[in-house]
Design a protein around this motif. Structure first.
Motif, mmCIF file in Angstrom:
data_model
loop_
_atom_site.group_PDB
_atom_site.id
_atom_site.type_symbol
_atom_site.label_atom_id
_atom_site.label_comp_id
_atom_site.label_asym_id
_atom_site.label_seq_id
_atom_site.Cartn_x
_atom_site.Cartn_y
_atom_site.Cartn_z
ATOM 1 N N ARG A 139 0.439 67.039 30.199
ATOM 2 C CA ARG A 139 1.529 67.810 29.608
ATOM 3 C C ARG A 139 2.503 68.152 30.726
ATOM 4 O O ARG A 139 2.292 69.098 31.488
ATOM 5 C CB ARG A 139 0.973 69.067 28.943
ATOM 6 C CG ARG A 139 2.007 69.881 28.193
ATOM 7 C CD ARG A 139 1.334 70.716 27.107
ATOM 8 N NE ARG A 139 0.259 71.525 27.646
ATOM 9 C CZ ARG A 139 0.404 72.796 28.048
ATOM 10 N NH1 ARG A 139 1.588 73.379 27.977
ATOM 11 N NH2 ARG A 139 -0.630 73.470 28.510
ATOM 12 N N LEU A 140 3.583 67.346 30.811
ATOM 13 C CA LEU A 140 4.540 67.518 31.899
ATOM 14 C C LEU A 140 5.240 68.863 31.802
ATOM 15 O O LEU A 140 5.390 69.577 32.798
ATOM 16 C CB LEU A 140 5.561 66.379 31.866
ATOM 17 C CG LEU A 140 4.954 64.969 31.997
ATOM 18 C CD1 LEU A 140 6.017 63.915 31.753
ATOM 19 C CD2 LEU A 140 4.338 64.780 33.370
ATOM 20 N N THR A 141 5.706 69.208 30.607
ATOM 21 C CA THR A 141 6.285 70.525 30.338
ATOM 22 C C THR A 141 5.735 70.996 28.998
ATOM 23 O O THR A 141 4.942 70.304 28.361
ATOM 24 C CB THR A 141 7.827 70.464 30.294
ATOM 25 O OG1 THR A 141 8.237 69.683 29.163
ATOM 26 C CG2 THR A 141 8.384 69.819 31.564
ATOM 27 N N ASP A 142 6.168 72.151 28.563
ATOM 28 C CA ASP A 142 5.707 72.652 27.274
ATOM 29 C C ASP A 142 6.141 71.751 26.128
ATOM 30 O O ASP A 142 5.526 71.764 25.058
ATOM 31 C CB ASP A 142 6.238 74.069 27.039
ATOM 32 C CG ASP A 142 5.616 75.066 28.001
ATOM 33 O OD1 ASP A 142 4.550 74.750 28.571
ATOM 34 O OD2 ASP A 142 6.211 76.144 28.206
ATOM 35 N N ASN A 143 7.196 70.963 26.326
ATOM 36 C CA ASN A 143 7.728 70.124 25.261
ATOM 37 C C ASN A 143 7.493 68.632 25.489
ATOM 38 O O ASN A 143 7.729 67.836 24.579
ATOM 39 C CB ASN A 143 9.234 70.348 25.101
ATOM 40 C CG ASN A 143 9.575 71.795 24.837
ATOM 41 O OD1 ASN A 143 8.835 72.488 24.144
ATOM 42 N ND2 ASN A 143 10.685 72.271 25.390
ATOM 43 N N LEU A 144 7.070 68.241 26.682
ATOM 44 C CA LEU A 144 6.966 66.831 27.039
ATOM 45 C C LEU A 144 5.507 66.486 27.349
ATOM 46 O O LEU A 144 4.897 67.078 28.236
ATOM 47 C CB LEU A 144 7.849 66.520 28.248
ATOM 48 C CG LEU A 144 7.938 65.062 28.683
ATOM 49 C CD1 LEU A 144 8.514 64.198 27.565
ATOM 50 C CD2 LEU A 144 8.801 64.937 29.943
ATOM 51 N N ASN A 145 4.955 65.505 26.586
ATOM 52 C CA ASN A 145 3.562 65.106 26.734
ATOM 53 C C ASN A 145 3.489 63.608 27.018
ATOM 54 O O ASN A 145 4.229 62.807 26.422
ATOM 55 C CB ASN A 145 2.762 65.414 25.464
ATOM 56 C CG ASN A 145 2.694 66.899 25.180
ATOM 57 O OD1 ASN A 145 1.946 67.633 25.815
ATOM 58 N ND2 ASN A 145 3.486 67.346 24.221
ATOM 59 N N ARG A 179 -3.076 71.282 32.243
ATOM 60 C CA ARG A 179 -2.117 70.300 31.757
ATOM 61 C C ARG A 179 -2.627 68.861 31.829
ATOM 62 O O ARG A 179 -1.990 67.963 31.310
ATOM 63 C CB ARG A 179 -0.811 70.398 32.555
ATOM 64 C CG ARG A 179 -0.037 71.691 32.323
ATOM 65 C CD ARG A 179 1.231 71.709 33.159
ATOM 66 N NE ARG A 179 2.015 72.917 32.908
ATOM 67 C CZ ARG A 179 2.949 73.016 31.968
ATOM 68 N NH1 ARG A 179 3.212 71.979 31.208
ATOM 69 N NH2 ARG A 179 3.624 74.132 31.802
ATOM 70 N N TRP A 217 8.511 63.933 23.253
ATOM 71 C CA TRP A 217 9.383 65.067 23.555
ATOM 72 C C TRP A 217 9.591 65.829 22.251
ATOM 73 O O TRP A 217 10.311 65.404 21.362
ATOM 74 C CB TRP A 217 10.706 64.588 24.135
ATOM 75 C CG TRP A 217 11.759 65.652 24.239
ATOM 76 C CD1 TRP A 217 12.808 65.856 23.398
ATOM 77 C CD2 TRP A 217 11.850 66.673 25.240
ATOM 78 N NE1 TRP A 217 13.551 66.932 23.800
ATOM 79 C CE2 TRP A 217 12.983 67.462 24.933
ATOM 80 C CE3 TRP A 217 11.092 66.998 26.359
ATOM 81 C CZ2 TRP A 217 13.385 68.544 25.714
ATOM 82 C CZ3 TRP A 217 11.482 68.082 27.122
ATOM 83 C CH2 TRP A 217 12.613 68.837 26.812
#
Length: 666
Positions: free
Chosen positions: A499-505, A465, A537
């Motif tokens: 990449r904090l989450t799968d949707n948030l970069n 990530r 997002w």
């Protein structure tokens, strides 16, 4: 060119109205049945025309504030227009072409419109055509304005049309040998304001601009598998015709300030120059991969243009000539003819070696050499109330400049997630040119360039990530060409992606350049740094809400000593600028049914600066998209523009803008 673009557009619209192509194929017979001899099933293929077209109209409220500043920054007008066009036409059976691609934007009055046309007949030819038109307007009242009275009279202004055409035709593309022909045309025409420079004064006059350049080139590209070679030869023709004129009485930059008791003014000024030039050039480029562990690249360019300038000037008023002490005259005539040659040679060679699967060694050698030999003859006639003065001096000038740079660097993949980079760059050169006005001993001067630069960098990916990139340059400049050129500098650039989450970069970049020239009489200090943060997002499958946000903090500081030309006294030039820039766009997918799923976009951008020229610029926006069918979407957009400058209140403006239209998906 506009007619050709409209013809392509009409042909595309006509093709779009045709039904989709249909083909037939045999219908398989059921077990125990005999298939009819003539029975066939109809299968519909992809449509001949695919793409998107946006038609719309824009309304602009009359800007409050300075209209010239609005045109210099925004310059968007109102009325109907073709906002976007992207069509791909692939007829099933057509002898002239297999594919036609058309892409254009902002047709109908916007200051920047483009058109691209790509035609291809596979294995036979490929044509790429590009056209762009820029309505360039620049009329900021405060720019280069030294007059005490005349805050709205600029000394540098442009209202021109810049048009560019670039066409290339390839024969037998994709084969081993591909000949090609190309033609490029660049033109600029319009009006403006520029200064007529006279001794001890300058006068802003109207300016008529006309220039153009045509370039014809052709060559052949050869593909030998592991190597590629391109040989090109061409010719360039340039012309520049400018006319400067005024019949008004002007006091110039001095205004009412007298010179030895007399006021300088211009009652009639006319200047015209015509420049013609051209020359041939040859370029050779090669790329090779002789072995799996080595890559080679090289390029050599040679050009030898020639230029013929001509100048004609007629002035009336109370003017002064400093070459004869201080000779005041009422009318002057100047005529100049010249000739200049400038052979130019440049080359680049790059090599990458991979002696180990984790080690890469790169070497780059670049050189650029220019030599200019010129001559000119100036005829001058000055008339005074009691006498006439005539002179005809000749000028011979020479300029030589060279710049060479060699770089060696190594990349070591210590781990599959960690790479180190280190290298060294050496730059050198010399230049010979005409001596300055203050040089009373040597007709020519020579300066040298020498710079040592250390290179370093890392690339790390601690986990999937996170990725980190950092590069640095540190220079010990021995000599430099220009007072503000790179001397003792260090430059760093760092970038982090997470990449904090799968949707948030998240993405962050920091760049810093610190340059100093401590030479006596210069004492130049320059610092520029930028920090940018970006957040995205983007839910999978679209989601209800998606957000794009970024913010940039930047600063520039320039500090240098100079001699004031009029009195040759030391002065200090200090420029400071600190800026905040940001933007935010949020997409909301509203509830709907079927294809009717509206989308709302809200956000905007802003720029605020402080320092030598503080300013505030805001541009909020909103956009609404309403799909009616799969093929037809309605959209509407609102924008607000606002500029405020505390030191130059007369350059502020604000206005609303609304655009609505229809998008056709084919």
């Amino acid at each position: 060119m506009k007619r050709d673009a409209m013809r392509f557009l009409l042909a595309a619209l006509l093709a779009a109205s045709l039904p989709a192509q249909e083909v037939t194929e045999a219908k398989p017979a059921a077990p125990g049945e005999q298939a009819p001899a003539e029975e066939a099933a109809v299968v519909t293929t992809d449509p001949v025309v695919r793409g998107v077209m946006d038609f719309g109209a824009r309304w602009v409220k009359d800007p409050l504030g300075d209209f010239q500043t609005y045109r210099s920054i925004v310059n968007l007008g109102q009325g109907a227009r073709l906002a976007n066009l992207d069509l791909n036409i692939e007829p099933v059976s057509f002898k002239l072409f297999d594919t036609l691609r058309m892409a254009g934007s902002n047709w109908g009055g916007d200051p920047y419109n483009t058109m691209r046309v790509d035609l291809e007949k596979r294995g036979i030819y490929r044509f790429n055509g590009n056209y762009s038109n820029i309505a360039y307007f620049n009329y900021l009242p405060s720019f280069a304005n030294t007059q005490a009275t005349g805050a709205f009279f600029n000394q540098r202004a442009y209202d021109t049309q810049i048009r560019n055409i670039d066409n290339e035709l390839q024969i037998f593309p994709g084969t081993r040998f591909t000949p090609y022909l190309a033609y490029t045309r660049n033109t600029d025409f319009g009006n403006g304001i520029t200064t007529l420079v006279a001794d001890r004064n300058e006068y802003p006059l109207r300016n008529l601009i006309r220039w153009g350049q045509d370039t014809y080139r052709g060559g052949i590209r050869a593909d030998f598998g592991r190597s590629h070679l391109t040989v090109e030869h061409g010719d360039t023709q340039f012309r520049d015709d400018q006319q400067v004129f005024s019949t008004e009485r002007l006091g110039g930059n001095r205004g009412a300030a007298p010179l030895v008791g007399q006021s300088l003014f211009l009652t009639d000024g006319r200047q015209a120059y015509a420049i013609r030039g051209g020359g041939r050039f040859t370029k050779v480029l090669f790329v090779a991969n002789p072995y799996d562990w080595v890559d080679l690249y090289g390029q050599v360019l040679y050009a030898n243009p020639r230029t013929y300038p001509g100048l004609f000037q007629n002035t009336m008023g109370n003017l002064v000539d400093a070459q004869e002490g201080l000779l005041f005259f009422s009318r002057g005539f100047d005529t100049l003819f010249g000739d200049a040659r400038r052979p130019h040679t440049s080359g680049t060679f790059t090599m990458e070696l991979r002696p180990h699967n984790r080690i890469r060694i790169r070497e780059m050698y670049e050189t650029d050499r220019i030599k200019t030999d010129s001559s000119a003859t100036l005829s001058t006639l000055l008339l005074t109330p009691t006498s006439a003065l005539s002179r005809q001096p000749g000028y011979i000038d020479r300029l030589e400049a060279s710049h060479t740079r060699q770089t060696v660097e190594t990349l070591w993949d210590i781990h599959r997630r960690f790479t180190l980079r280190g290298g060294y760059r050496y730059e050198w050169g010399d230049s010979v040119f005409r001596g300055g006005v203050l040089n009373q001993f040597n007709p020519q001067e020579r300066i040298n360039l020498e710079r040592h630069v250390g290179l370093a960098g890392i690339q790390a990916r601690p986990w999937d990530r996170l990725s980190i990139n950092a590069n640095a340059e540190v220079s010990n400049g021995v000599r430099t060409y220009y007072r503000t050129g790179l001397q003792d500098y260090h430059k760093i650039r760092g970038q982090i992606r997470y990449r904090l989450t799968d949707n948030l970069n998240f993405n962050g970049v920091h760049v810093r350049l610190d340059n100093r020239n401590p030479a006596p009489g210069v004492d130049f200090k320059f610092l520029a740094q930028t920090t940018s943060l970006n957040l995205q997002w983007l839910p999978r499958g679209g989601g209800r809400v998606s957000i794009l946000a970024d913010y940039t903090r930047s600063s520039i500081r320039s500090d240098i000593d100079y001699l004031e030309p009029q009195i040759l006294q030391p002065r200090r030039s200090l420029y400071v600028d600190n800026a905040h820039t940001g933007s935010l766009l949020a997409d909301f997918n509203l509830r709907g049914s079927g294809v009717v799923r509206p989308k709302l976009t809200l956000g905007g951008s802003f720029v605020t600066t402080a320092g030598s020229r503080p300013s505030r610029y805001y541009q909020p926006t909103g956009r609404f998209l309403l799909p009616v069918t799969e093929k037809v979407h309605f959209y509407s957009e609102w924008r607000w523009f606002g500029l405020h400058q505390p030191f130059y209140l007369f350059e502020g403006f604000r206005t609303h803008m609304i655009m609505t239209g229809v998008r056709f998906n084919m």
